[in-house]
Design a protein around this motif. Structure first.
Motif, PDB file in Angstrom:
ATOM      1  N   SER A   1       0.840  -1.202   0.000  1.00 38.72           N
ATOM      2  CA  SER A   1       0.000   0.000   0.000  1.00 38.72           C
ATOM      3  C   SER A   1       0.876   1.253   0.000  1.00 38.72           C
ATOM      4  CB  SER A   1      -0.923  -0.005   1.224  1.00 38.72           C
ATOM      5  OG  SER A   1      -0.154  -0.023   2.417  1.00 38.72           O
ATOM      6  N   LEU A   2       0.245   2.392  -0.195  1.00 42.52           N
ATOM      7  CA  LEU A   2       0.984   3.650  -0.280  1.00 42.52           C
ATOM      8  C   LEU A   2       1.669   4.008   1.034  1.00 42.52           C
ATOM      9  CD1 LEU A   2      -1.533   5.805  -2.390  1.00 42.52           C
ATOM     10  CD2 LEU A   2       0.537   4.633  -3.176  1.00 42.52           C
ATOM     11  N   ASP A   3       1.154   3.475   2.148  1.00 44.69           N
ATOM     12  CA  ASP A   3       1.787   3.751   3.446  1.00 44.69           C
ATOM     13  C   ASP A   3       2.819   2.690   3.816  1.00 44.69           C
ATOM     14  OD1 ASP A   3       0.121   1.650   3.949  1.00 44.69           O
ATOM     15  OD2 ASP A   3      -0.978   2.585   5.595  1.00 44.69           O
ATOM     16  N   GLY A   4       3.183   1.830   2.842  1.00 49.46           N
ATOM     17  CA  GLY A   4       4.266   0.872   3.061  1.00 49.46           C
ATOM     18  C   GLY A   4       3.865  -0.455   3.664  1.00 49.46           C
ATOM     19  N   GLN A   5       2.558  -0.701   3.849  1.00 49.49           N
ATOM     20  CA  GLN A   5       2.110  -1.975   4.405  1.00 49.49           C
ATOM     21  C   GLN A   5       2.133  -3.058   3.329  1.00 49.49           C
ATOM     22  OE1 GLN A   5       1.344  -2.470   7.733  1.00 49.49           O
ATOM     23  NE2 GLN A   5       2.103  -0.374   7.938  1.00 49.49           N
ATOM     24  N   HIS A   6       2.745  -4.195   3.661  1.00 52.96           N
ATOM     25  CA  HIS A   6       2.844  -5.291   2.695  1.00 52.96           C
ATOM     26  C   HIS A   6       1.795  -6.352   2.983  1.00 52.96           C
ATOM     27  CE1 HIS A   6       4.443  -9.254   1.303  1.00 52.96           C
ATOM     28  NE2 HIS A   6       4.534  -8.557   0.199  1.00 52.96           N
ATOM     29  N   HIS A   7       1.124  -6.801   1.937  1.00 48.02           N
ATOM     30  CA  HIS A   7       0.129  -7.864   2.055  1.00 48.02           C
ATOM     31  C   HIS A   7       0.325  -8.867   0.923  1.00 48.02           C
ATOM     32  CE1 HIS A   7      -2.131  -5.539   5.045  1.00 48.02           C
ATOM     33  NE2 HIS A   7      -2.013  -4.503   4.238  1.00 48.02           N
ATOM     34  N   THR A   8      -0.109 -10.090   1.179  1.00 47.22           N
ATOM     35  CA  THR A   8      -0.195 -11.096   0.132  1.00 47.22           C
ATOM     36  C   THR A   8      -1.678 -11.330  -0.145  1.00 47.22           C
ATOM     37  OG1 THR A   8       1.843 -12.145   0.897  1.00 47.22           O
ATOM     38  CG2 THR A   8       0.455 -13.421  -0.586  1.00 47.22           C
ATOM     39  N   VAL A   9      -2.084 -11.224  -1.409  1.00 45.09           N
ATOM     40  CA  VAL A   9      -3.508 -11.296  -1.732  1.00 45.09           C
ATOM     41  C   VAL A   9      -3.748 -12.244  -2.897  1.00 45.09           C
ATOM     42  CG1 VAL A   9      -3.919  -8.926  -0.934  1.00 45.09           C
ATOM     43  CG2 VAL A   9      -3.431  -9.346  -3.355  1.00 45.09           C
ATOM     44  N   ASP A  10      -4.953 -12.819  -2.915  1.00 43.56           N
ATOM     45  CA  ASP A  10      -5.484 -13.490  -4.099  1.00 43.56           C
ATOM     46  C   ASP A  10      -6.432 -12.511  -4.770  1.00 43.56           C
ATOM     47  OD1 ASP A  10      -4.110 -15.813  -3.534  1.00 43.56           O
ATOM     48  OD2 ASP A  10      -5.811 -16.788  -2.538  1.00 43.56           O
ATOM     49  N   LEU A  11      -6.293 -12.330  -6.082  1.00 44.32           N
ATOM     50  CA  LEU A  11      -7.120 -11.358  -6.805  1.00 44.32           C
ATOM     51  C   LEU A  11      -7.959 -12.086  -7.845  1.00 44.32           C
ATOM     52  CD1 LEU A  11      -6.103  -7.875  -8.134  1.00 44.32           C
ATOM     53  CD2 LEU A  11      -7.289  -9.467  -9.639  1.00 44.32           C
ATOM     54  N   PHE A  12      -9.258 -11.778  -7.854  1.00 42.69           N
ATOM     55  CA  PHE A  12     -10.186 -12.389  -8.806  1.00 42.69           C
ATOM     56  C   PHE A  12     -10.880 -11.278  -9.586  1.00 42.69           C
ATOM     57  CE2 PHE A  12      -9.778 -15.045  -5.063  1.00 42.69           C
ATOM     58  CZ  PHE A  12      -9.447 -16.278  -5.604  1.00 42.69           C
ATOM     59  N   LEU A  13     -10.881 -11.404 -10.897  1.00 49.02           N
ATOM     60  CA  LEU A  13     -11.508 -10.413 -11.779  1.00 49.02           C
ATOM     61  C   LEU A  13     -12.703 -11.050 -12.488  1.00 49.02           C
ATOM     62  CD1 LEU A  13     -11.622  -7.730 -13.386  1.00 49.02           C
ATOM     63  CD2 LEU A  13      -9.993  -8.763 -14.989  1.00 49.02           C
ATOM     64  N   THR A  14     -13.869 -10.403 -12.355  1.00 50.11           N
ATOM     65  CA  THR A  14     -15.079 -10.851 -13.048  1.00 50.11           C
ATOM     66  C   THR A  14     -15.562  -9.730 -13.960  1.00 50.11           C
ATOM     67  OG1 THR A  14     -15.718 -12.191 -11.127  1.00 50.11           O
ATOM     68  CG2 THR A  14     -17.429 -11.716 -12.769  1.00 50.11           C
ATOM     69  N   PRO A  15     -15.545  -9.914 -15.283  1.00 53.72           N
ATOM     70  CA  PRO A  15     -16.010  -8.860 -16.197  1.00 53.72           C
ATOM     71  C   PRO A  15     -17.494  -8.570 -15.997  1.00 53.72           C
ATOM     72  CG  PRO A  15     -14.710 -10.505 -17.371  1.00 53.72           C
ATOM     73  CD  PRO A  15     -15.000 -11.077 -16.012  1.00 53.72           C
ATOM     74  N   LEU A  16     -17.854  -7.288 -16.072  1.00 47.30           N
ATOM     75  CA  LEU A  16     -19.235  -6.851 -15.994  1.00 47.30           C
ATOM     76  C   LEU A  16     -19.630  -6.217 -17.330  1.00 47.30           C
ATOM     77  CD1 LEU A  16     -19.098  -5.173 -12.459  1.00 47.30           C
ATOM     78  CD2 LEU A  16     -19.843  -7.504 -13.008  1.00 47.30           C
ATOM     79  N   GLN A  17     -20.790  -5.614 -17.369  1.00 41.78           N
ATOM     80  CA  GLN A  17     -21.236  -4.946 -18.592  1.00 41.78           C
ATOM     81  C   GLN A  17     -20.478  -3.629 -18.796  1.00 41.78           C
ATOM     82  OE1 GLN A  17     -25.471  -4.500 -18.154  1.00 41.78           O
ATOM     83  NE2 GLN A  17     -25.905  -6.654 -18.597  1.00 41.78           N
ATOM     84  N   ASP A  18     -20.520  -3.112 -20.017  1.00 42.27           N
ATOM     85  CA  ASP A  18     -19.925  -1.818 -20.368  1.00 42.27           C
ATOM     86  C   ASP A  18     -18.415  -1.771 -20.124  1.00 42.27           C
ATOM     87  OD1 ASP A  18     -22.510  -0.918 -21.001  1.00 42.27           O
ATOM     88  OD2 ASP A  18     -22.865  -0.337 -18.907  1.00 42.27           O
ATOM     89  N   GLY A  19     -17.753  -2.900 -20.249  1.00 46.05           N
ATOM     90  CA  GLY A  19     -16.298  -2.925 -20.114  1.00 46.05           C
ATOM     91  C   GLY A  19     -15.793  -2.807 -18.696  1.00 46.05           C
ATOM     92  N   GLN A  20     -16.695  -2.846 -17.714  1.00 44.68           N
ATOM     93  CA  GLN A  20     -16.270  -2.763 -16.316  1.00 44.68           C
ATOM     94  C   GLN A  20     -15.916  -4.153 -15.785  1.00 44.68           C
ATOM     95  OE1 GLN A  20     -19.591  -0.780 -14.356  1.00 44.68           O
ATOM     96  NE2 GLN A  20     -18.566   1.206 -14.577  1.00 44.68           N
ATOM     97  N   GLY A  21     -15.271  -4.159 -14.626  1.00 42.93           N
ATOM     98  CA  GLY A  21     -14.901  -5.421 -14.007  1.00 42.93           C
ATOM     99  C   GLY A  21     -15.018  -5.356 -12.500  1.00 42.93           C
ATOM    100  N   LEU A  22     -15.395  -6.469 -11.906  1.00 38.75           N
ATOM    101  CA  LEU A  22     -15.483  -6.587 -10.451  1.00 38.75           C
ATOM    102  C   LEU A  22     -14.200  -7.254  -9.963  1.00 38.75           C
ATOM    103  CD1 LEU A  22     -17.321  -6.389  -7.859  1.00 38.75           C
ATOM    104  CD2 LEU A  22     -17.911  -8.777  -8.317  1.00 38.75           C
ATOM    105  N   LEU A  23     -13.476  -6.553  -9.092  1.00 38.79           N
ATOM    106  CA  LEU A  23     -12.247  -7.083  -8.510  1.00 38.79           C
ATOM    107  C   LEU A  23     -12.492  -7.482  -7.065  1.00 38.79           C
ATOM    108  CD1 LEU A  23      -9.444  -4.640  -9.745  1.00 38.79           C
ATOM    109  CD2 LEU A  23      -9.862  -6.957 -10.507  1.00 38.79           C
TER     110      LEU A  23
END
Length: 351
Positions: free
Chosen positions: A82-104
């Protein structure tokens, strides 16, 4: 913007959820996103996803390509800072929506990753110790016979030139024995004393400051509330010295090393829960650890340096393990942190 009822529902999720457009501009973020990125909802919805973090372990083009092709994607065990220097390990899932948008959806897996890393390091350490002990036994026996034979031969020689060769044999045999002893390390805990961890860190920083002159900068960020605790001071000093020296050498003696200490409560190490532990972090701003070395980092004889022995981190891990602790590692270009977790064991508790 999501409808009010949907927004309330999403704000109750522990996973960070956001909606982005085709340019990865944030359209919506739930409260878990605000906590993860350390930014307000208003600020988040004014910037791109890549501007929410100082580092994320994937290329933005990968997400944009998935959105353009309207295909879902999953990225596992990604590093996110993050911008304040906090480190995390994450799993990221992307689901496309309508109008070129996506749910993260970003799920923080720090705890699972830490447990997995600890189990992996324990297996590394145990396997390395078994291997080294077996090799030491096989090497030391013939080595002793070789040295003894060279000594007997030297006594019967009269020519100085000939004795020079037996001297070389004895010298190289001794050098190999010392190497084997270093590989083994101390197998039994030595005498322990109640000492201050900050004095250990200061001794290490003074030694390295002399070695690397004025080109190496040390920053101290100490927690003065950490009490003195039982330790094998020389062994712990050697562990910290090996890590600090590795950092200095990786930066070629030019850079910044931060020595940071904190206390942690209710820490579990190797399945045992400790009421309190000291967290000692050695952080440098060097090039980071090569991805090829990360999985075998604590194996003996593994090194990224052309002239390195590969024993420093193996010895450090053995020393910390003898203090019932563990070593955590986070690394990316410009940031490497080795964190020693050391249970604060008092004389009363060790009896």
């Amino acid at each position: 913007m999501a409808p009010i009822e949907e927004t309330r529902l999403l704000n109750h999720l522990t996973a960070a959820v956001m909606v982005v457009d085709s340019q990865l501009m944030v359209q919506f973020a739930n409260q878990a996103c605000e906590q993860l990125f350390g930014l307000s909802h208003r600020r988040l919805t004014e910037i791109r996803l890549t501007d929410c973090v100082s580092r994320i372990g994937l290329e933005p083009a990968q997400l944009q390509q998935s959105l353009a092709s309207h295909q879902g994607s999953a990225f596992y065990a990604m590093s996110l800072v993050s911008l304040d220097g906090q480190h995390h390990t994450v799993d990221l899932f992307l689901t496309p929506l309508q109008d070129g948008q996506g749910l993260l959806e970003l799920r923080v897996i720090d705890q699972q990753q830490r447990i997995s890393q600890e189990l992996h390091q324990y297996a590394q350490h145990h396997a390395a110790q078994l291997l080294v002990r077996g090799l030491a036994h096989e090497i030391k026996n013939p080595l002793g016979g070789l040295r003894g034979a060279a000594q007997l031969l030297e006594r019967q020689l009269t020519e100085p030139d000939q004795k020079e060769f037996t001297g070389i044999i004895i010298e190289q045999a001794d050098r190999l024995r010392i190497l084997v002893d270093r590989l083994l390390g101390p197998q039994k805990p030595g005498p322990r004393v109640v000492a201050n961890i900050h004095r250990v860190l200061e001794q290490v920083s003074q030694l390295c400051a002399l070695e690397f002159a004025d080109t190496l900068v040390f920053i101290r960020d100490y927690d003065p509330s950490i009490p003195d605790f039982e330790m094998e001071r020389d062994l712990l000093q050697q562990a910290v010295l090996n890590i600090v020296r590795n950092a200095a050498q990786a930066m070629e003696g030019r850079g910044t090393i931060t020595l940071k200490t904190r206390t942690c409560s209710q820490v579990t190490i190797a399945g045992k829960r400790h009421r309190m532990a000291a967290m000692v972090s050695i952080i440098d701003n060097g090039p980071g650890i090569d991805d090829k070395l990360k999985d075998t980092l604590f194996y003996p004889m593994v090194t990224g340096k052309a002239d390195g022995s590969g024993l420093g981190l193996s010895i450090a891990q053995n020393a910390v393990a003898q203090h019932q602790g563990r070593i955590d590692v986070d690394s990316w270009p410009g940031h490497t942190a080795f964190t020693l977790m050391l249970p604060l064991i008092t004389t009363k508790e060790s009896q």
